[in-house]
Design an enzyme around this catalytic site. Structure first.
Site, PDB file in Angstrom:
ATOM      1  N   HIS A 164      -8.140  -1.408  -1.181  1.00  0.00           N
ATOM      2  CA  HIS A 164      -7.051  -2.386  -1.326  1.00  0.00           C
ATOM      3  C   HIS A 164      -7.738  -3.684  -1.715  1.00  0.00           C
ATOM      4  O   HIS A 164      -8.736  -4.040  -1.099  1.00  0.00           O
ATOM      5  CB  HIS A 164      -6.330  -2.673  -0.013  1.00  0.00           C
ATOM      6  CG  HIS A 164      -5.908  -1.481   0.769  1.00  0.00           C
ATOM      7  ND1 HIS A 164      -4.602  -1.138   0.917  1.00  0.00           N
ATOM      8  CD2 HIS A 164      -6.614  -0.570   1.474  1.00  0.00           C
ATOM      9  CE1 HIS A 164      -4.516  -0.059   1.692  1.00  0.00           C
ATOM     10  NE2 HIS A 164      -5.725   0.300   2.040  1.00  0.00           N
ATOM     11  N   ASP A 206      -1.828  -7.518  -5.938  1.00  0.00           N
ATOM     12  CA  ASP A 206      -2.440  -6.386  -5.250  1.00  0.00           C
ATOM     13  C   ASP A 206      -2.969  -5.359  -6.249  1.00  0.00           C
ATOM     14  O   ASP A 206      -2.543  -5.335  -7.402  1.00  0.00           O
ATOM     15  CB  ASP A 206      -1.351  -5.711  -4.395  1.00  0.00           C
ATOM     16  CG  ASP A 206      -1.891  -5.222  -3.072  1.00  0.00           C
ATOM     17  OD1 ASP A 206      -3.108  -5.033  -2.974  1.00  0.00           O
ATOM     18  OD2 ASP A 206      -1.072  -5.028  -2.157  1.00  0.00           O
ATOM     19  N   ARG A 224       6.614 -11.318   5.328  1.00  0.00           N
ATOM     20  CA  ARG A 224       5.963 -11.195   6.635  1.00  0.00           C
ATOM     21  C   ARG A 224       6.506 -12.300   7.527  1.00  0.00           C
ATOM     22  O   ARG A 224       6.442 -13.474   7.158  1.00  0.00           O
ATOM     23  CB  ARG A 224       4.447 -11.359   6.507  1.00  0.00           C
ATOM     24  CG  ARG A 224       3.815 -10.267   5.679  1.00  0.00           C
ATOM     25  CD  ARG A 224       2.325 -10.489   5.564  1.00  0.00           C
ATOM     26  NE  ARG A 224       1.749  -9.497   4.661  1.00  0.00           N
ATOM     27  CZ  ARG A 224       0.483  -9.493   4.267  1.00  0.00           C
ATOM     28  NH1 ARG A 224      -0.341 -10.440   4.704  1.00  0.00           N
ATOM     29  NH2 ARG A 224       0.033  -8.578   3.450  1.00  0.00           N
ATOM     30  N   LYS A 251     -13.634  -4.986   5.614  1.00  0.00           N
ATOM     31  CA  LYS A 251     -13.255  -5.726   4.403  1.00  0.00           C
ATOM     32  C   LYS A 251     -14.255  -6.810   4.060  1.00  0.00           C
ATOM     33  O   LYS A 251     -14.998  -7.295   4.922  1.00  0.00           O
ATOM     34  CB  LYS A 251     -11.865  -6.331   4.568  1.00  0.00           C
ATOM     35  CG  LYS A 251     -11.750  -7.255   5.755  1.00  0.00           C
ATOM     36  CD  LYS A 251     -10.388  -7.923   5.812  1.00  0.00           C
ATOM     37  CE  LYS A 251     -10.334  -8.881   6.985  1.00  0.00           C
ATOM     38  NZ  LYS A 251      -9.273  -9.858   6.895  1.00  0.00           N
ATOM     39  N   GLN A 291       1.829 -10.801  -3.729  1.00  0.00           N
ATOM     40  CA  GLN A 291       0.418 -10.429  -3.664  1.00  0.00           C
ATOM     41  C   GLN A 291      -0.004  -9.889  -5.018  1.00  0.00           C
ATOM     42  O   GLN A 291       0.696  -9.064  -5.598  1.00  0.00           O
ATOM     43  CB  GLN A 291       0.226  -9.323  -2.631  1.00  0.00           C
ATOM     44  CG  GLN A 291      -0.012  -9.841  -1.242  1.00  0.00           C
ATOM     45  CD  GLN A 291      -0.429  -8.704  -0.329  1.00  0.00           C
ATOM     46  OE1 GLN A 291       0.232  -7.676  -0.282  1.00  0.00           O
ATOM     47  NE2 GLN A 291      -1.515  -8.888   0.378  1.00  0.00           N
ATOM     48  N   CYS A 308       0.802  -1.241   0.000  1.00  0.00           N
ATOM     49  CA  CYS A 308       0.000   0.000   0.000  1.00  0.00           C
ATOM     50  C   CYS A 308       0.828   1.282   0.000  1.00  0.00           C
ATOM     51  O   CYS A 308       0.591   2.154  -0.836  1.00  0.00           O
ATOM     52  CB  CYS A 308      -0.956   0.018   1.171  1.00  0.00           C
ATOM     53  SG  CYS A 308      -1.444  -1.582   1.745  1.00  0.00           S
ATOM     54  N   HIS A 334      -4.497  -1.061  -5.807  1.00  0.00           N
ATOM     55  CA  HIS A 334      -5.076   0.020  -5.022  1.00  0.00           C
ATOM     56  C   HIS A 334      -5.881   0.893  -5.950  1.00  0.00           C
ATOM     57  O   HIS A 334      -5.395   1.305  -6.998  1.00  0.00           O
ATOM     58  CB  HIS A 334      -3.973   0.784  -4.292  1.00  0.00           C
ATOM     59  CG  HIS A 334      -3.289  -0.072  -3.279  1.00  0.00           C
ATOM     60  ND1 HIS A 334      -2.077  -0.673  -3.500  1.00  0.00           N
ATOM     61  CD2 HIS A 334      -3.715  -0.505  -2.067  1.00  0.00           C
ATOM     62  CE1 HIS A 334      -1.771  -1.403  -2.444  1.00  0.00           C
ATOM     63  NE2 HIS A 334      -2.748  -1.333  -1.564  1.00  0.00           N
TER      64      HIS A 334
HETATM   65 ZN    ZN Z   1      -2.997  -2.151   0.273  1.00  0.00          ZN
END
Ligand code: ZN
Length: 623
Positions: free
Chosen positions: A505, A378, A358, A459, A376, A329, A380
């Protein structure tokens, strides 16, 4: 006089306080027999709970999630009781329910033969039909009762000073426990201990290694048998085993929790990534890539340092503190800030295949499913408040399209504000309402998980169901009012004023590596043609046919069909057996007949003879 409203909207009136179990008895004998626990105003409660005020009551059986939890948790107590009978010196740690059963951690050693003994003793305890009682003690008496159980003593000492300390007792066995539990051991009609493993106390490798015994239980023997068959199948399909056998990936001591992808696995990963790029481009996403190491100041500003630092890897460069990104992010936000934006540019959908790290305790790692490093998929999305609902709906459609391609069913959960969170009540209410109304307008059923949201927003989670009916949480859509404010993001509105955008996200696969793990088990390694790392293997019957086979190989290869050839001087039966273990969709056998007729013999779900051109045409249609 007080009123109890039931799930079917009927109302029962009572003058005197009474237990939920007594209410179940008043409704019907069969409900009392099947009841496991209850929801009182939405909160899980033990059947022994005394009701004396107006409330909503839902009595739960094994078919409900919480009901099943109480049933499994009771079976964990039966396990501990059996162990104490057979091995009085063993010390008890904890015994919670799991997704499909329970475990209990013991300080003691057991062999596989011991498991059989323990299971037999558990069945005896069930036959003894022991009533299960609840009682509470003050701290001093609780410590006295548990004086021979050091782990329980530690647990009691960690409870708040004024906490009521609750126990459950069945026969001679008593356990420190918050419950809820079913009423009698006799209801556990079918049980099985499934495996044994090492587990550190509190999951911390600095602590002592305990022995964890896993098991499950059902109300009927047939349900247990169905379950055990599924477990057998799941073992055969274990992605770590198939990952080795199919040369997909490996994990080495040199990098615990961080997979190495082998050529076949990397091919599979690239196919998924190509597909991801294609559908995201088609859905109006742009792709970016941001650095893996970013300054500590950035993580402090984003809030990750405060809320997530225990899971972050850090490093020092030129005497300055940095962290390896656990999430993409802040990088995406910095990209947004590199330009001025007008409301006309929004929504801005920035996708990133970001590699994140992580930290997870070594005991929690599991192949590709739980790793310390993963990609990920991902994105945004930056947008105006008016665009929230339509953007959320777009993401829901995209996720649906992807899961359907793999034949996954899924269910949806909406997670609301957690305790440790940022932002105002109004923002949380607005964000939660937006997610809810998008789901309702899409006519989707969903379950609400109170308090399970991210620290910056509520979420929607997608839990997909694989071919063995196991569920995996993969896709998420998170709405975020906080980070755009923290980073002072702006766009110029139609009114020519500066406004702060709202962020989504979202991930579809979740972690690409984990998604591959799920796919391996879902397909049992037998990937559909478009996904198979090797689509075709050519097997000449003898060296005489190698040059014709090589021609076939070259032609397939030119058409971008992923092909292997086995020209070793081995018997054809041996080559076929080896290739079928590799679970390759098509085997092409080349011998005298094929060379003479200028054709190929294909072994697949069914066997057939065809020309190379025809075969290529068919495969390309499946891509
Ligand atoms: Zn994010």
């Amino acid at each position: 006089m007080f009123n109890i409203s039931l799930k079917d909207n009927s109302v029962m009136q009572f003058d005197e306080p009474l237990s939920i179990f007594d209410i179940a008895l008043k409704i019907s004998d069969s409900l009392a027999r099947n009841a496991c626990c209850a929801l009182v105003n939405g909160q899980p409660k033990d059947l022994r709970t005394i009701l004396s005020n107006d409330c909503k009551l839902e009595i739960l059986t094994f078919n409900d999630e919480w009901g099943r939890a109480a049933f499994h948790h009771t079976t964990a107590h039966i396990l501990a009781q059996a162990v104490k009978r057979l091995f009085p010196d063993v010390k008890l740690a904890i015994g919670p329910k799991t997704a499909d059963g329970f475990y209990y951690d013991f300080d003691g050693q057991f062999s596989l033969e011991d498991l059989d003994l323990i299971e037999a003793e558990m069945k005896k305890i069930v036959k003894e039909s022991l009533p299960i009682d609840y009682f509470e003690l003050d701290r001093q008496k609780a410590l006295e009762l548990m004086k021979n159980e050091p782990y329980k003593i530690e647990l009691i000492n960690n409870l708040p000073m004024d906490a009521k300390i609750s126990f459950y007792r069945q026969g001679e066995f008593t356990d420190l426990c918050a419950g809820p539990h079913i009423m009698n051991t006799k209801f556990v009609k079918a049980l099985k201990l499934t495996s044994i493993a090492g587990a550190y106390w509190h999951g911390d490798e600095k602590n002592k290694m305990l022995t964890r015994i896993y098991g499950t239980s059902f109300t009927k023997a047939t349900d247990l048998n169905d379950y055990l068959e599924k477990i057998e199948e799941a073992k055969k399909r274990d992605h770590r085993k198939l990952g080795r056998e199919l040369d997909l990936f490996t994990i080495l001591d040199e990098a615990p929790g961080m997979p190495f992808f082998l050529p076949n696995g990397q091919t599979l990963k690239n196919i998924l990534i190509d597909y991801w790029r294609k559908i995201h481009k088609a859905n109006g996403y742009k792709e970016i890539s941001t650095p893996m190491i970013l300054s500590k100041d950035l993580w402090i500003r984003s809030g990750h340092w405060e809320h997530y630092k225990n899971n972050m890897y850090t490093t020092i460069i030129d005497e300055q503190d940095f962290a390896i990104k656990p999430m993409n992010c802040p990088g995406g936000i910095l990209v947004y800030k590199t330009q001025l934006h007008s409301y006309k540019d929004l929504p801005l959908r920035l996708g990133e295949l970001g590699i994140v790290h992580r930290y997870g305790k070594s005991g929690t790692l599991h192949g590709l499913m739980r790793a310390r490093c993963f990609t990920q998929d991902d994105a945004h999305i930056f947008m105006t408040p008016e665009q929230i609902k339509s953007e959320i709906k777009n993401v829901i459609d995209l996720i649906d399209e992807v899961y359907s391609l793999f034949g996954f069913k899924y269910h949806i959960e909406l997670s609301t504000r957690p305790k440790d969170s940022m932002g105002s009540d109004e923002q949380w209410a607005e964000a939660t309402a937006a997610l809810k109304s998008a789901l309702i307008e899409k006519n989707l059923e969903f379950k609400i998980n109170e308090g399970d949201g991210a620290f910056y927003g509520p979420k929607i989670d997608f839990h997909l169901e694989d071919s063995l009916s196991r569920t995996w949480q993969c896709g998420t859509i998170q709405l975020d009012f906080q980070l755009p404010e923290k980073f002072a993001l702006e766009y110029i509105g139609a009114d020519n004023e500066k406004h702060c955008p709202i962020m989504i996200h979202r991930v579809v696969f979740g972690s690409i590596e984990r998604f591959i793990g799920i796919l391996i088990e879902h397909y049992g390694g037998r990937f559909p043609v478009w996904l198979a790392p090797i689509q075709v293997k050519i097997l000449p019957i003898s060296e005489k046919f190698n040059s014709y086979a090589q021609n076939v190989f070259d032609t397939l290869n030119k058409n971008a069909i992923r092909t292997q050839i086995d020209m070793r001087a081995e018997k054809i039966g041996y080559k076929i057996r080896e290739a079928s273990l590799q679970k390759i969709p098509y085997l092409i056998i080349i011998g005298e007949k094929e060379v003479n007729t200028n054709q190929i013999s294909v072994r697949s779900h069914h066997n057939f003879t065809t020309t190379i051109d025809e075969f290529i045409k068919n495969i390309l249609q499946l891509q």
